[in-house]
Design a protein around this motif. Structure first.
Motif, mmCIF file in Angstrom:
data_model
loop_
_atom_site.group_PDB
_atom_site.id
_atom_site.type_symbol
_atom_site.label_atom_id
_atom_site.label_comp_id
_atom_site.label_asym_id
_atom_site.label_seq_id
_atom_site.Cartn_x
_atom_site.Cartn_y
_atom_site.Cartn_z
ATOM 1 N N PHE A 1 49.838 40.890 50.093
ATOM 2 C CA PHE A 1 48.390 41.002 49.887
ATOM 3 C C PHE A 1 47.668 41.541 51.129
ATOM 4 C CE2 PHE A 1 48.982 38.873 45.984
ATOM 5 C CZ PHE A 1 47.804 38.964 45.253
ATOM 6 N N GLN B 1 50.190 42.622 43.190
ATOM 7 C CA GLN B 1 48.950 42.145 43.784
ATOM 8 C C GLN B 1 47.756 42.464 42.883
ATOM 9 O OE1 GLN B 1 51.492 43.927 45.167
ATOM 10 N NE2 GLN B 1 51.025 44.292 47.321
ATOM 11 N N GLU B 2 47.717 43.703 42.382
ATOM 12 C CA GLU B 2 46.609 44.111 41.522
ATOM 13 C C GLU B 2 46.593 43.303 40.226
ATOM 14 O OE1 GLU B 2 46.632 48.320 40.882
ATOM 15 O OE2 GLU B 2 46.947 48.759 43.004
ATOM 16 N N ALA C 1 45.402 39.653 40.923
ATOM 17 C CA ALA C 1 43.974 39.608 41.231
ATOM 18 C C ALA C 1 43.121 40.151 40.088
ATOM 19 C CB ALA C 1 43.694 40.402 42.497
ATOM 20 N N TYR D 1 42.621 44.223 45.341
ATOM 21 C CA TYR D 1 43.157 42.858 45.337
ATOM 22 C C TYR D 1 42.889 42.128 46.644
ATOM 23 C CZ TYR D 1 46.752 45.307 47.972
ATOM 24 O OH TYR D 1 47.386 46.080 48.902
ATOM 25 N N LYS E 1 39.903 40.037 46.800
ATOM 26 C CA LYS E 1 39.918 38.808 45.999
ATOM 27 C C LYS E 1 40.630 37.674 46.725
ATOM 28 C CE LYS E 1 37.906 39.836 42.007
ATOM 29 N NZ LYS E 1 38.644 39.796 40.739
#
Length: 578
Positions: free
Chosen positions: A157, A168-169, A172, A177, A180
């Motif tokens: 991240f 990660q995307e 989140a 990401y 977030k």
């Protein structure tokens, strides 16, 4: 339900060029064809070790890898180059899933650290669980648990890592990401949606369905990392092994040595072997010199491979010498070269279209080493991608169309700065590109930069270059692992961006999201259409060529093949003949 839902996406057949040793009948020019198929293993037994024995393989010996540029990153959460993802990371970093591959094109995704390629808990692709195998250990003998896997994923991240960003995307539910969940402020904790309810379980919970998670989990950013061993930037120089080999020496930019990890248990690993005593990477030699060493076949070079392949200066020799063909591992690849255009600097779309018209691909391929080593391409996605559709929106013919380029420029003579790596391959192509563009009315300044730094430099949005060579091979054969990472503007970060054209168009961003959310069966055609649309409306790059890999090896090196995913040498079966 895992197999039924994901296999709809994965069970595809792709006709590519052939794989294997070159033939003697025609000087090695015809590799034939191969069918590439990929499936997710339904039977848990496929994910169990040990990997099947390689016929004739024996333990012992040293494999030497000769390469011009050093490996950009060894940190598994940062590794995102071809050599980093496959030929080096596979030695020391195990992931939740991985591909069984023998180079024939038949791919099977299996559990690596995990007992299976994952469980779709509610049959909706929103909640996934991976159960870790028993007996997993790090190089110091300490157990690998879900805690270390979770920490490894949490490290990714940090946007400075610059590695793949799919998971990660998805966790989140946001391409940005890192906004977030901030790893540096929450070090030691897990990002929302990632949990480790017990030492053997890693659970992902997404707001939207992500049926491609088993594929995304095969990348080394799911490799386990003990928090106590995380040395920050220094981890890039001395990663902590979960695989069959461990790093014992790293003279940065000169040499890396891996030796056997005595705490790796082959019974847990269905993919890798541990035949050689060690792997030694030597950096700095030009491709010509490396290939000549392998041709000489003396001493340690009898079990060496020249990573940079057959250089253009030796292409004819390798094409006509049957003895060298016997020591050349060859196959077509999904690796596409493009001339990336920095759209923040080259803002006029007609100028970018003119760049596409200007390129003499015949001359470029000759400079690359000839049709034995490359084939032209005019699409953003390479042939072999699921649902691929060929098109040529800016028909330049085989030798370029400078007159059409000049029409688009309308009397202008744009001054462009092109960053070129100092490696022999880019140095051979740069004069050809410069001549093509200047013939079409451009003024081009070539700036040479260290090859091992070029990708990092050009991944920064404020970089000072207009054009640069970039290569990309999909993380799995789908538009989902090509177009979003390369052209989604919401993924651009201060450094480490994969979208090095810095295209940031709201309509493109929205369409990338829409297609990614389609049912799996509808995505291939939609990615193909979006490929064409991006080139038509924005022309953010000039597609150039796809590589044909031809890797010279010493006479005592066996078991090396060209990866069906990345098109680079795979070492999982490598062994040294006595």
């Amino acid at each position: 339900m895992l197999i039924r839902r994901v296999a709809a996406l994965a069970a595809v057949t792709l006709v590519l060029g052939g794989c294997g040793k070159t033939t003697e009948d025609d000087g090695g020019n015809d590799l034939g064809t191969r069918e590439q198929s990929s499936v997710i293993a339904a039977d848990p037994a496929a994910s169990r070790g040990p990997a099947p024995d390689v016929a004739g393989a024996q333990k012992g010996g040293t494999v030497t890898i000769l390469r011009n540029n050093k490996i950009s990153h060894l940190d598994p959460q940062r590794a995102y180059s071809f050599i980093g993802l496959l030929s080096s990371a596979s030695l020391y970093a195990r992931s939740l899933t991985y591909w069984k591959d023998d180079g024939s094109g038949k791919l099977t995704l299996v559990g690596d650290l995990a007992e299976t390629p994952g469980t779709d808990v509610h049959s909706d692709c929103k909640t996934w669980e991976f159960t870790l195998k028993d007996g997993l250990k790090f190089e110091d003998g300490s157990p690998i648990t879900s805690k270390e896997v979770g920490y490894g994923i949490s490290r990714s991240f940090d946007p400075a890592m610059g590695g793949p960003t799919y998971i990660q995307e998805w966790l989140a539910n946001d391409k940005e990401y890192y906004k977030k969940w901030d790893f540096t402020k929450n070090k030691g904790q897990l990002p929302p949606g990632l949990t480790t309810p017990d030492p053997k379980t890693v659970r992902f919970t997404f707001e939207k369905p992500h049926c491609e998670l088993p594929y995304a989990a095969s990348l080394p950013y799911t490799a386990p990392v003990p928090q106590a061993k995380d040395t920050g930037p220094e981890f890039d120089n001395k990663p902590f092994s979960s695989g069959p080999y461990k790093l014992v020496r790293n003279t940065i930019g000169v040499e890396i040595v891996f030796e056997r990890n005595e705490n790796w248990d082959p019974a847990t690993d269905p993919i890798r072997h541990q035949y050689p005593d060690r792997y030694v990477y030597h950096f700095g030699a030009e491709p010509d010199a490396s290939a000549q060493r392998v041709v000489a076949d003396s001493g340690a070079d009898r079990s060496a491979l020249a990573w940079d392949g057959v250089p253009s200066s030796l292409a004819q020799k390798f094409a006509t010498d049957a003895s060298l063909q016997e020591r050349t591992v060859a196959a077509p690849t999904p690796m596409e070269w493009r001339l990336a255009i920095n759209t923040r600097r080259v803002t006029d779309v007609d100028t970018r279209r003119a760049l596409n018209y200007a390129i003499d691909r015949d001359g470029l391929i000759k400079a690359f080493g000839g049709s034995d080593l490359a084939q032209p391409v005019t699409t953003l996605m390479p042939p072999g991608t699921i649902g691929f559709q060929n098109y040529d929106l800016y028909p330049a013919g085989p030798t370029g169309n400078p007159d059409e380029a000049k029409k688009l420029l309308a009397g202008k003579s744009p001054n462009l700065v092109m960053a070129v790596g100092d490696g022999a391959q880019e140095q051979a192509l740069a004069p050809q590109i410069k001549n093509n563009l200047e013939r079409a009315g451009f003024t081009v300044t070539v700036k040479t930069v260290p090859g091992d730094e070029k990708d990092d430099l050009t991944a920064k949005p404020g970089n000072e270059y207009d054009l640069y060579f970039r290569q990309w091979a999909a993380d799995w054969p789908s538009g989902a692992s090509i177009l979003p990472p390369l052209y989604d503007g919401t993924t651009i970060t201060a450094e480490g961006s994969n979208n090095v054209s810095f295209l940031n168009d709201p309509a493109v961003n929205a369409e990338l999201t829409r297609v990614a959310d389609l049912p799996a069966a509808q995505q291939p055609a939609a990615w193909a259409e979006l490929d064409r649309q991006i080139m038509k409306d924005h022309a953010p790059a000039v597609p150039l060529l796809v590589e044909v890999a031809r890797i010279p090896t010493g006479s005592h090196l066996a078991g090396v093949f060209i990866s069906s995913i990345f098109g680079v040498p795979s070492l999982v079966n490598a062994n040294v003949k006595p």
